[in-house]
Design a protein around this motif. Sequence first.
Motif, PDB file in Angstrom:
ATOM      1  N   PHE A   4     122.639 -19.517  86.103  1.00  0.00           N
ATOM      2  CA  PHE A   4     121.203 -19.541  85.878  1.00  0.00           C
ATOM      3  C   PHE A   4     120.618 -18.305  86.523  1.00  0.00           C
ATOM      4  O   PHE A   4     120.617 -18.166  87.730  1.00  0.00           O
ATOM      5  CB  PHE A   4     120.571 -20.799  86.485  1.00  0.00           C
ATOM      6  N   PHE A  24     114.608 -20.791  80.620  1.00  0.00           N
ATOM      7  CA  PHE A  24     115.432 -20.101  81.608  1.00  0.00           C
ATOM      8  C   PHE A  24     116.347 -19.101  80.914  1.00  0.00           C
ATOM      9  O   PHE A  24     116.794 -19.330  79.797  1.00  0.00           O
ATOM     10  CB  PHE A  24     116.319 -21.096  82.369  1.00  0.00           C
ATOM     11  N   LEU A  26     120.026 -17.500  81.005  1.00  0.00           N
ATOM     12  CA  LEU A  26     121.312 -17.993  81.474  1.00  0.00           C
ATOM     13  C   LEU A  26     122.431 -17.018  81.156  1.00  0.00           C
ATOM     14  O   LEU A  26     122.269 -16.078  80.383  1.00  0.00           O
ATOM     15  CB  LEU A  26     121.631 -19.333  80.791  1.00  0.00           C
ATOM     16  N   ALA A  35     124.483 -26.905  81.307  1.00  0.00           N
ATOM     17  CA  ALA A  35     123.129 -26.569  81.739  1.00  0.00           C
ATOM     18  C   ALA A  35     122.307 -27.836  81.960  1.00  0.00           C
ATOM     19  O   ALA A  35     121.571 -27.940  82.944  1.00  0.00           O
ATOM     20  CB  ALA A  35     122.458 -25.674  80.698  1.00  0.00           C
ATOM     21  N   ILE A  39     120.578 -28.903  85.545  1.00  0.00           N
ATOM     22  CA  ILE A  39     119.122 -29.076  85.656  1.00  0.00           C
ATOM     23  C   ILE A  39     118.798 -30.477  86.171  1.00  0.00           C
ATOM     24  O   ILE A  39     117.963 -30.648  87.058  1.00  0.00           O
ATOM     25  CB  ILE A  39     118.442 -28.832  84.292  1.00  0.00           C
TER      26      ILE A  39
END
Length: 90
Positions: A4, A24, A26, A35, A39
Amino acid sequence: MDKFKKPILTEKSISLLEKRQYTFELDLNITKSEAKKWIERHFEVKVIGINSYCLPIKKRVKTHIGKRKRKKRMIFTLKVGNSIPFSSIN
C-alpha cells in the motif's frame, strides 16, 4: 504493508468519500482479496466492494525520453457506518 503506497486525494476521489469509497495506490502485484483482508484488519472496517484499475503508461517527451512506471489503484467501498480516518493513513 509495503504494497500500500499512499491514499489518493484527487478531485474525483474526494467526491467519492461521500459514498464511503476510498482510493489507494497499490503495488502492481497485490490482489483484491489480499487488499481487502489488509484494509479490514488494519482499519477495522467492513469492505463491501472493490474496484481496481491500472493507470496507462505515459511517455515523457520534453527533457527525458522514456516511460513512467505503471500504477495500480483500488477503490474500496465500505459498509454503512464505517469510515477510515485520514489521521491513521500513512
